[in-house]
Scaffold this motif. Structure first.
Motif, mmCIF file in Angstrom:
data_model
loop_
_atom_site.group_PDB
_atom_site.id
_atom_site.type_symbol
_atom_site.label_atom_id
_atom_site.label_comp_id
_atom_site.label_asym_id
_atom_site.label_seq_id
_atom_site.Cartn_x
_atom_site.Cartn_y
_atom_site.Cartn_z
ATOM 1 N N SER A 1 45.016 17.573 54.307
ATOM 2 C CA SER A 1 44.315 18.142 55.486
ATOM 3 C C SER A 1 42.837 17.729 56.106
ATOM 4 C CB SER A 1 44.106 19.695 55.197
ATOM 5 O OG SER A 1 43.577 20.019 53.958
ATOM 6 N N LEU A 2 42.559 17.595 56.920
ATOM 7 C CA LEU A 2 41.459 16.901 57.458
ATOM 8 C C LEU A 2 40.268 17.890 57.259
ATOM 9 C CD1 LEU A 2 39.926 14.806 59.210
ATOM 10 C CD2 LEU A 2 40.207 16.412 61.119
ATOM 11 N N LEU A 3 40.408 19.310 57.510
ATOM 12 C CA LEU A 3 39.227 20.084 57.112
ATOM 13 C C LEU A 3 39.923 21.416 56.178
ATOM 14 C CD1 LEU A 3 36.338 21.062 57.688
ATOM 15 C CD2 LEU A 3 37.031 22.284 59.434
ATOM 16 N N GLU A 4 39.126 21.611 55.181
ATOM 17 C CA GLU A 4 39.699 22.699 54.388
ATOM 18 C C GLU A 4 38.583 23.689 53.941
ATOM 19 O OE1 GLU A 4 41.973 21.369 51.212
ATOM 20 O OE2 GLU A 4 42.569 23.424 50.424
ATOM 21 N N ILE A 5 38.300 24.727 54.634
ATOM 22 C CA ILE A 5 37.265 25.618 54.396
ATOM 23 C C ILE A 5 37.747 26.939 53.443
ATOM 24 C CG2 ILE A 5 35.545 27.199 55.365
ATOM 25 C CD1 ILE A 5 36.081 25.553 58.001
ATOM 26 N N LYS A 6 36.787 27.020 52.447
ATOM 27 C CA LYS A 6 37.355 28.263 51.603
ATOM 28 C C LYS A 6 36.055 29.077 51.207
ATOM 29 C CE LYS A 6 40.577 25.626 48.672
ATOM 30 N NZ LYS A 6 40.769 24.907 47.531
ATOM 31 N N ASN A 7 36.392 30.380 51.396
ATOM 32 C CA ASN A 7 35.384 31.408 51.297
ATOM 33 C C ASN A 7 34.221 31.181 51.715
ATOM 34 O OD1 ASN A 7 34.749 34.053 50.132
ATOM 35 N ND2 ASN A 7 33.958 33.028 48.321
ATOM 36 N N LEU A 8 34.021 30.655 52.972
ATOM 37 C CA LEU A 8 32.636 30.104 53.283
ATOM 38 C C LEU A 8 31.716 31.336 53.759
ATOM 39 C CD1 LEU A 8 30.738 27.724 54.209
ATOM 40 C CD2 LEU A 8 31.748 27.814 56.706
ATOM 41 N N HIS A 9 30.492 31.386 53.039
ATOM 42 C CA HIS A 9 29.551 32.365 53.425
ATOM 43 C C HIS A 9 28.225 31.574 53.938
ATOM 44 C CE1 HIS A 9 31.144 36.201 51.378
ATOM 45 N NE2 HIS A 9 31.859 35.142 50.866
ATOM 46 N N ALA A 10 27.659 32.241 55.155
ATOM 47 C CA ALA A 10 26.403 31.535 55.484
ATOM 48 C C ALA A 10 25.601 32.697 56.198
ATOM 49 C CB ALA A 10 26.718 30.453 56.583
ATOM 50 N N SER A 11 24.273 32.585 56.111
ATOM 51 C CA SER A 11 23.141 33.160 56.616
ATOM 52 C C SER A 11 22.138 32.508 57.590
ATOM 53 C CB SER A 11 22.383 33.724 55.411
ATOM 54 O OG SER A 11 23.276 34.636 54.667
ATOM 55 N N VAL A 12 21.543 33.346 58.436
ATOM 56 C CA VAL A 12 20.499 33.066 59.156
ATOM 57 C C VAL A 12 19.411 33.733 59.026
ATOM 58 C CG1 VAL A 12 19.852 32.282 61.538
ATOM 59 C CG2 VAL A 12 22.372 32.039 60.961
ATOM 60 N N ASP A 13 18.247 33.403 58.495
ATOM 61 C CA ASP A 13 17.093 34.243 58.594
ATOM 62 C C ASP A 13 17.508 35.417 57.647
ATOM 63 O OD1 ASP A 13 15.356 32.504 60.186
ATOM 64 O OD2 ASP A 13 16.177 33.842 61.983
ATOM 65 N N GLY A 14 18.136 35.016 56.446
ATOM 66 C CA GLY A 14 18.492 36.226 55.523
ATOM 67 C C GLY A 14 19.440 37.195 55.940
ATOM 68 N N HIS A 15 20.058 36.953 57.188
ATOM 69 C CA HIS A 15 21.229 37.790 57.703
ATOM 70 C C HIS A 15 22.634 37.272 57.309
ATOM 71 C CE1 HIS A 15 18.395 40.661 59.219
ATOM 72 N NE2 HIS A 15 17.976 39.695 59.904
ATOM 73 N N GLU A 16 23.576 37.941 56.470
ATOM 74 C CA GLU A 16 24.768 36.959 56.325
ATOM 75 C C GLU A 16 25.559 37.129 57.531
ATOM 76 O OE1 GLU A 16 27.471 38.536 53.487
ATOM 77 O OE2 GLU A 16 27.412 36.515 52.633
ATOM 78 N N ILE A 17 26.000 35.986 58.130
ATOM 79 C CA ILE A 17 26.942 36.076 59.329
ATOM 80 C C ILE A 17 28.312 35.721 58.989
ATOM 81 C CG2 ILE A 17 26.977 35.231 61.729
ATOM 82 C CD1 ILE A 17 24.452 36.207 61.192
ATOM 83 N N LEU A 18 28.342 34.525 58.219
ATOM 84 C CA LEU A 18 29.952 34.415 57.757
ATOM 85 C C LEU A 18 30.145 35.039 56.543
ATOM 86 C CD1 LEU A 18 30.238 30.510 59.023
ATOM 87 C CD2 LEU A 18 30.604 32.704 60.199
ATOM 88 N N LYS A 19 31.270 35.673 56.052
ATOM 89 C CA LYS A 19 31.311 36.565 55.047
ATOM 90 C C LYS A 19 32.693 36.192 54.370
ATOM 91 C CE LYS A 19 28.723 40.144 57.170
ATOM 92 N NZ LYS A 19 28.807 41.584 57.910
ATOM 93 N N GLY A 20 33.039 35.167 54.368
ATOM 94 C CA GLY A 20 34.107 34.457 53.529
ATOM 95 C C GLY A 20 35.126 33.942 54.445
ATOM 96 N N VAL A 21 35.016 32.762 55.108
ATOM 97 C CA VAL A 21 35.856 32.188 56.150
ATOM 98 C C VAL A 21 36.813 31.117 55.278
ATOM 99 C CG1 VAL A 21 36.299 30.555 58.055
ATOM 100 C CG2 VAL A 21 34.400 32.355 58.011
ATOM 101 N N ASP A 22 38.146 31.395 55.567
ATOM 102 C CA ASP A 22 39.007 30.481 54.993
ATOM 103 C C ASP A 22 39.777 29.651 56.609
ATOM 104 O OD1 ASP A 22 39.372 30.946 51.930
ATOM 105 O OD2 ASP A 22 39.243 32.759 52.984
#
Lengths: 485, 253
Positions: free
Chosen positions: B2-23
């Motif tokens: 696969s070209l891109l494989e995202i697993k359980n991606l979590h990300a925050s901006v200024d301490g706020h969680e925006i992405l909460k587990g993207v696959d």
């Protein structure tokens, strides 16, 4: 703090590449400033009586101002007291008396200019630029003198001009910047050591760029050069100056005076790339660049254009201005001033409109990075008789990082109701979003910052002669290194 | 692979969680569309994949072409072939469009050990793409995005994409603010670039764009997670029933 801010900071912390010292024997006068020293300087230079008298008058004026008022304090810069008795006012490379060919110059000095990228051998010079090289207090070489003389253009050191063209010097010296103008102008008038003199006769278009390269080398000395450029009726000349100095812990004073005179239909274009040693990251050392530059558009339809790129010096204090006396005369000021680390700059211009239909344009671009403080100070004055005068001012500041400052002090004084004035100002910050955009397209952070800054300065760089513009862009890149953070 | 494989991606901006587990897994040549309501994390996902540093990844991984994408700087990701068409392209005064684009192309070529393009190689290519996107040539002599209308900026993004020829192109709401004609031109530009090697991640609010760019897969992002995936028909269903329908756990107010 975001990583891009880190990178900006790193970018601003690049080393000064011109900081080496040349080992040569110096002939210097003792430290201190008094009548005896001024007499000694005048004697060393073999000056006529009138020149000495002129110096002494200035010295007396300076001493009384120093006693009663001290240095001017209105500028937006901070520095400790300067001990004017602790400075050496004249230092010259010891050498054989008369310099008629490069063979007579100390090879160490030739090597210094070579290292700086300013070869003095004429055949090596890029075509179209004649150079006067000023090393510490004296001019060491002027190239292409002969070729210029064929057209009647005089381009020589100030000392030579005093000896060989006393009438011209007497006629114009101090007519634009009198010794009473300000504290540092008075100091310069008393102790100035060398500089360049240019006279372009009636109707002559100077066939090449004239350039002076100033180098401070000796320790504990000040550099006080004086430049006088006269363009006679219908003449044209483009003049460039560049400057560097070694890295030293102490501060060194540079108090120069430049006077330009343009007669009827004459044009003078004066470009500066100022790169004196700026001090280290903590602000130790560096040159105090306290300079008075002014041009007088004496004749009708005359034009004086200043372009400056100021990246060096610990402190810069200069306001190249134009007195627009002749009807329809034009004054221009294009400036890029960059302050990084602990550098401070208070710079701008003065446009004094006296004649009818006089026009002036001011474009100032200030860039602050690190802890740098950058002030634009400009005066536009429209006198009563200046019917139909016009001014356009654009004053932009760019901030890199969050510890620097930009300040603007415009003074506008209009005494004639027909005047048309425009003033635009902006302050912007290199944003994370701009940097991210450029980086997302594959550019490294330093290249991205450099691209944004160069774009910001484009309208000024366009005014520089080609060779200098390239130089200026590179210099800006180097001066910014360590600024991204 | 696969070209891109995202697993359980979590990300925050200024301490706020925006992405909460993207696959999410994308294969070469595929077009995926991410849809979702405002504030669901669509643009955050795009920014994280383009390695914007103000977005902090707190958990998960993303393999791009077998490499750890999350360890890359933005410029390295770009040089590896990740392109983001910005929702809000920035203006850079004093820098011409063509000059900028050639600098970018050469930065990427340098990274890949290729020779730099000179103006003679660059210009014909550039003119061809300007024509493809029906852009005003005079605009290209102006500063980057300065004085461009919203639609011109978006078209300029696609022009840059056409020049840079990425392997993974992320379009962040490229359709927003476009009129029908501009939408058609943008879609035409994207479709001209579709190839078995190149993948697209098309982020949009509206099904409208997908009439022009037919995706292989549609994903619905709600509150930082992909809650539903399907074929192109899913977009139509969403258009009809709204996002509330897509998220079974959520009780409409």
């Amino acid at each position: 703090m975001s990583a891009s801010v880190e990178t900006i900071r790193e970018l601003a912390q690049q080393e000064y590449k011109w900081g080496f010292v040349t080992k040569i024997d110096e002939d210097r006068v003792p430290k201190g400033l008094n009548e005896a020293i001024v007499r000694l300087i005048s004697e060393r230079k073999g000056e006529p009586e009138w020149m000495l008298d002129w110096r002494l008058k200035a010295l007396r004026h300076w001493m009384s101002v120093e006693r009663e008022q001290g240095e001017p304090e209105w500028a937006n810069v901070k520095y400790g007291p300067i001990d004017y008795q602790d400075i050496v006012y004249y230092s010259a490379p010891k050498q054989r008396p008369v310099v008629d060919s490069l063979d007579a110059i100390d090879p160490e000095i030739l090597r210094t200019y070579e290292k700086l990228g300013i070869p003095l051998e004429e055949q090596k010079r890029l075509a179209g630029v004649a150079v006067d090289a000023v090393f510490d207090s004296v001019s060491v070489a002027t190239t292409f003198k002969g070729k210029l003389a064929e057209m009647g253009v005089i381009f020589c050191s100030f000392s030579d001009a005093v000896k060989n063209h006393p009438d011209l010097v007497k006629k114009y010296l101090g007519t634009v910047v009198p010794h009473t103008d300000n504290f540092f102008a008075a100091l310069n008038a008393a102790v100035f050591t060398d500089g360049s003199f240019v006279y372009v006769p009636k109707g002559v278009r100077c066939p090449m760029e004239l350039s002076t390269y100033f180098r401070i080398n000796a320790a504990e000395t000040g550099q006080f050069e004086r430049t006088l450029i006269v363009a006679d009726e219908g003449a044209y000349v483009s003049y460039l100056e560049g400057c560097t100095a070694p890295i030293r812990d102490e501060n060194q004073l540079h108090a120069a005076v430049v006077e330009l005179v343009a007669l009827d239909n004459a044009t003078i274009k004066y470009s500066t790339v100022q790169n004196w040693y700026p001090g280290d990251k903590e602000g130790r050392g560096g040159i105090y660049n306290f300079v008075t530059k002014r041009g007088k558009c004496l004749g009708v339809n005359s034009k004086i254009s200043w372009t400056q790129v100021e990246t060096g010096s610990a402190i810069t204090w200069k306001y190249p201005g134009c007195i627009l006396q002749g009807d329809n005369s034009v004054g221009e000021f294009y400036s890029v001033a960059l302050t990084n680390n602990r550098q401070q700059a208070d710079t701008g211009t003065k446009m004094i409109h006296i004649g009818k239909n006089t026009r002036s344009t001011i474009v100032s671009k200030g860039i602050s990075a690190g802890y740098g403080q950058n002030t634009y100070r400009g005066q536009v004055k429209i006198m009563k008789g200046a019917t139909g005068a016009r001014n356009y001012t654009q004053c932009d500041s760019l901030l890199i990082g969050d510890r620097c400052g930009a300040h603007t002090f415009p003074y506008i004084d209009v005494r004639n109701s027909t005047a048309r004035m425009e003033h635009e100002a902006s302050t912007s910050k290199i944003g994370e979003n701009q940097l991210f955009y450029l980086r997302q397209r594959g550019l490294k952070t330093e290249d991205a910052v450099s691209m944004i800054v160069n774009g910001f300065c484009k309208t000024v760089f366009r005014e520089l002669p080609m060779e200098f513009a390239v130089e200026a862009q590179k210099l800006l890149g180097v001066s910014l290194e360590g600024s991204v953070g | 692979m696969s070209l891109l494989e995202i697993k359980n991606l979590h990300a925050s901006v200024d301490g706020h969680e925006i992405l909460k587990g993207v696959d999410l897994t994308m294969n070469p040549g595929e077009v995926h569309s991410i849809m979702g309501p405002n504030g669901s994390g669509k643009s955050t996902l795009a920014a994280v994949l383009a390695r914007r540093e103000s977005f902090e990844v707190t958990a998960g991984e993303a393999l791009y072409d077998g490499k750890d994408l999350l360890a890359m700087k933005p410029e390295d990701a770009a040089c590896e072939g990740v392109f983001l068409a910005f929702q809000y392209p920035v203006e850079i005064p004093g820098i011409g469009n063509a000059y900028f684009l050639r600098s970018a192309m050469n930065a990427i070529r340098k990274y890949r050990g290729q020779d730099e393009l000179d103006a003679m190689d660059f210009l014909p290519l550039f003119r061809e793409k300007v024509k493809l996107l029906e852009m005003d040539g005079a605009l290209m002599n102006r500063s980057l995005n300065e004085g461009f209308s919203g639609g011109e900026k978006k078209r300029n993004e696609i022009l840059q994409m056409a020049m840079l020829q990425p392997k993974l192109a992320i379009l962040d709401e490229t359709d927003s603010g476009l009129d029908i004609d501009a939408l058609r031109i943008v879609a035409q530009g994207v479709n001209a670039l579709r190839s078995p090697e190149r993948s697209f991640l098309v982020i949009t609010h509206y099904q409208r764009l997908l009439n022009y760019i037919t995706p292989h897969f549609v994903h619905v992002l709600v509150d930082g997670k992909i809650v539903r995936s399907g074929g192109p028909e899913l977009a139509l269903e969403l258009e009809e029933k709204g996002y509330g329908w897509a998220e079974p756990d959520q009780v409409p107010a």
